[in-house]
Each structure stands twice: as C-alpha cells, then as structure tokens.
Design an enzyme around this catalytic site. Structure first.
Site, PDB file in Angstrom:
ATOM      1  N   ASP A  43       5.363   1.020   6.918  1.00 25.24           N
ATOM      2  CA  ASP A  43       5.062   0.769   5.318  1.00 25.24           C
ATOM      3  C   ASP A  43       5.905   1.579   4.614  1.00 25.24           C
ATOM      4  O   ASP A  43       5.914   1.750   3.189  1.00 25.24           O
ATOM      5  CB  ASP A  43       3.612   0.659   5.022  1.00 25.24           C
ATOM      6  N   SER A  44       6.630   2.775   5.234  1.00 22.33           N
ATOM      7  CA  SER A  44       7.446   3.655   4.480  1.00 22.33           C
ATOM      8  C   SER A  44       8.824   2.572   3.850  1.00 22.33           C
ATOM      9  O   SER A  44       9.311   3.327   2.772  1.00 22.33           O
ATOM     10  CB  SER A  44       8.199   4.685   5.625  1.00 22.33           C
ATOM     11  N   ASP A  82       3.830  -2.446  10.660  1.00 25.89           N
ATOM     12  CA  ASP A  82       2.648  -1.633  10.115  1.00 25.89           C
ATOM     13  C   ASP A  82       1.794  -2.349   9.383  1.00 25.89           C
ATOM     14  O   ASP A  82       1.959  -3.478   8.754  1.00 25.89           O
ATOM     15  CB  ASP A  82       3.159  -0.746   8.859  1.00 25.89           C
ATOM     16  N   LYS A 110       0.752  -1.698  13.937  1.00 27.40           N
ATOM     17  CA  LYS A 110       0.253  -0.476  13.720  1.00 27.40           C
ATOM     18  C   LYS A 110      -0.661   0.073  12.600  1.00 27.40           C
ATOM     19  O   LYS A 110      -0.479  -0.729  11.634  1.00 27.40           O
ATOM     20  CB  LYS A 110       1.525   0.674  13.500  1.00 27.40           C
ATOM     21  N   GLU A 112      -3.482   2.859  10.579  1.00 25.44           N
ATOM     22  CA  GLU A 112      -3.492   4.527  10.370  1.00 25.44           C
ATOM     23  C   GLU A 112      -5.059   4.637  10.551  1.00 25.44           C
ATOM     24  O   GLU A 112      -6.057   3.849   9.994  1.00 25.44           O
ATOM     25  CB  GLU A 112      -3.243   5.073   9.089  1.00 25.44           C
ATOM     26  N   GLU A 174       1.500  12.252  13.732  1.00 22.11           N
ATOM     27  CA  GLU A 174       2.225  12.581  12.417  1.00 22.11           C
ATOM     28  C   GLU A 174       1.851  14.098  12.228  1.00 22.11           C
ATOM     29  O   GLU A 174       0.744  14.107  11.597  1.00 22.11           O
ATOM     30  CB  GLU A 174       2.314  11.616  11.372  1.00 22.11           C
TER      31      GLU A 174
END
Ligand code: KIV
Length: 246
Positions: A43-44, A82, A110, A112, A174
C-alpha cells in the site's frame, strides 16, 4: 511460481528470500526477469505512485487495479497484495476483500498487526497470509524504530508467536533492532522478511522506488539504492527534448 509452502521450505534450507514492491506491469516484469522471489503490491503505492502523504489514503479499488497490473506483468512470480487501511476491520470484511485481491491474481495477502480473529478467519478459508509487525505505517503516529524498550520488544516477540500459532507463512518485521529481528527469526517457524530489521531475518523487502532510485528524495536510513533510475529518466527526457527542439 513459488507457493507459500515452498517459501516456508526456503527458511528450513537456509535460503534467503528477496522481496521487492512493484506496482505496475513494466517494473513487475523487470523484477520477474531478475528472479526476485516475491513481489509485494504494497500500500506504499499510495506514496510512491499516487503522491498521497499516508498509506491510509487508498482503498480496495486502487489495490485491485495495481495488483492486477503486477500479476499481468509477472505471471510466474508469487505476488502478495497488501490489505489497505480498514479493509480488514472485521473478519467478514477482511475475507471479502482478501478474496477480491486473490481474484486479481495475488497468491497471498499481507496485513498489518496481530489481528487474531481476522487472520484466523482468512486461514480457515484457505488464504495464505503474510503478517506485518514492528512499525505499522497504516496507523503509526511517527516513523521511529519500534521495539527499542524491553517492554515493546517483548510485545513484538509475543505478537510474532501469535502470528505463528495462527498459521501465517511469513511476516514482515519493519524498523526494529537487529537483535530483535534475529531473536524472532530463530524462535518462529514462519519466514521473517525484514525491512530495517538487520541482516538476521530470513529475507528482505525494499520499496522499489528506494531500491531503484526512482525518486530524488531521501531514502529511509535502512534502505539501499541499487540503481539511479530517476537520474537516468531525467537524462533520457532531456535528450528527447533536445532532439525535438533541435
Ligand atoms: O507497503 C509496503 O510497501 C510495505 C513494505 C514496506 C513492507 O508494507
């Protein structure tokens, strides 16, 4: 194409796993030709591709468009998509959205944080999940290193054990201290993919724009530039401009 199971096996045989982000056909195909193990449609892309300040500014529609493009560009590579901010707010919503991303061609998703019920539901429905611990950009108030106090390090360690018990095949670590990255890697069966977590993890991931030098901004202290495509691009445009004007 590597399956999640084969990626797990790489850990047991001591093979390192190289992951890059990519967001479109051209760069996904470059990564595939180079032999990168997995491509993350992070999502970057909110920052790198769309110019937003925060990753929390994009949703499922954008993730679907970019995931499908990457899968078209790298049809033989395991693509991870993501789950964007709030797309995994409840187990039911997460399941619906994960399925949307898999329909675009992604092989795993993925997300978080140690979201127990969400991950359990995805796993019960046969979806391969990559976790993400340490610095969590979707909800972070700052980008400082995580796990620097004993208490925070222990919390991240316990979350890693929770992800292991839930059956994720891998998780990103991270921006945590190298020692903590190593300790977690040695203590769990899922593959650990570090970004700013030292060299003791099972693999590494970098944001493509940092690793290929696709922008002229500062890169994070833990990233490394392996090419300077921004400069090459400007030089190419200049040559073209000159030829047209002349
Ligand atoms: O969105 C992303 O690019 C990521 C990586 C930094 C792991 O989550």
């Amino acid at each position: 194409m590597l399956t999640a199971q084969e990626i797990r096996l790489m850990k047991s045989t001591g093979q390192k796993i190289a992951v890059t982000t990519a967001y479109d056909v051209a760069f996904a195909s470059m990564a595939e030709i180079a032999g990168i193990d997995q491509i993350l449609v992070g999502d970057s892309l909110a920052n790198t591709m769309l110019g937003y300040k925060s990753t929390s500014e994009i949703g499922m529609n954008e993730m679907e468009i970019f995931t499908a493009a990457v899968c078209r560009g790298a049809p033989n590579t395991h693509v991870i998509a993501d789950m964007p901010y709030k797309s995994d707010e409840t187990p039911e919503l997460a399941l619906e959205n994960a399925r949307r991303l898999l329909r675009c061609g992604a092989r795993s998703v993925k997300l978080e944080g140690a979201k127990v019920e969400v991950i359990r539901t995805l796993r019960e429905n046969g979806i391969e999940v990559m976790g993400h611990l340490g610095l969590l950009p979707q909800t972070a108030k700052n980008f400082k290193q995580r796990g620097t106090t004993e208490k925070e390090a222990e919390q991240i360690f316990q979350e890693a054990k929770i992800l292991e018990a839930l059956g994720v095949y891998a998780f990103v670590l991270e921006h945590i201290p190298e020692e903590l990255g190593k300790k977690i890697t040695n203590a769990v069966s899922p593959v650990t993919i570090g970004i700013g977590a030292g060299s003791g993890t099972d693999g590494q991931v970098l944001v493509m724009h940092d690793l290929l030098g696709l922008h002229n901004k500062k890169i994070p202290p833990f990233a490394k530039k392996f090419a300077n495509l921004f400069e090459e691009g400007v030089a190419g445009f200049r040559s073209y401009l000159k030829m047209v004007k002349d």
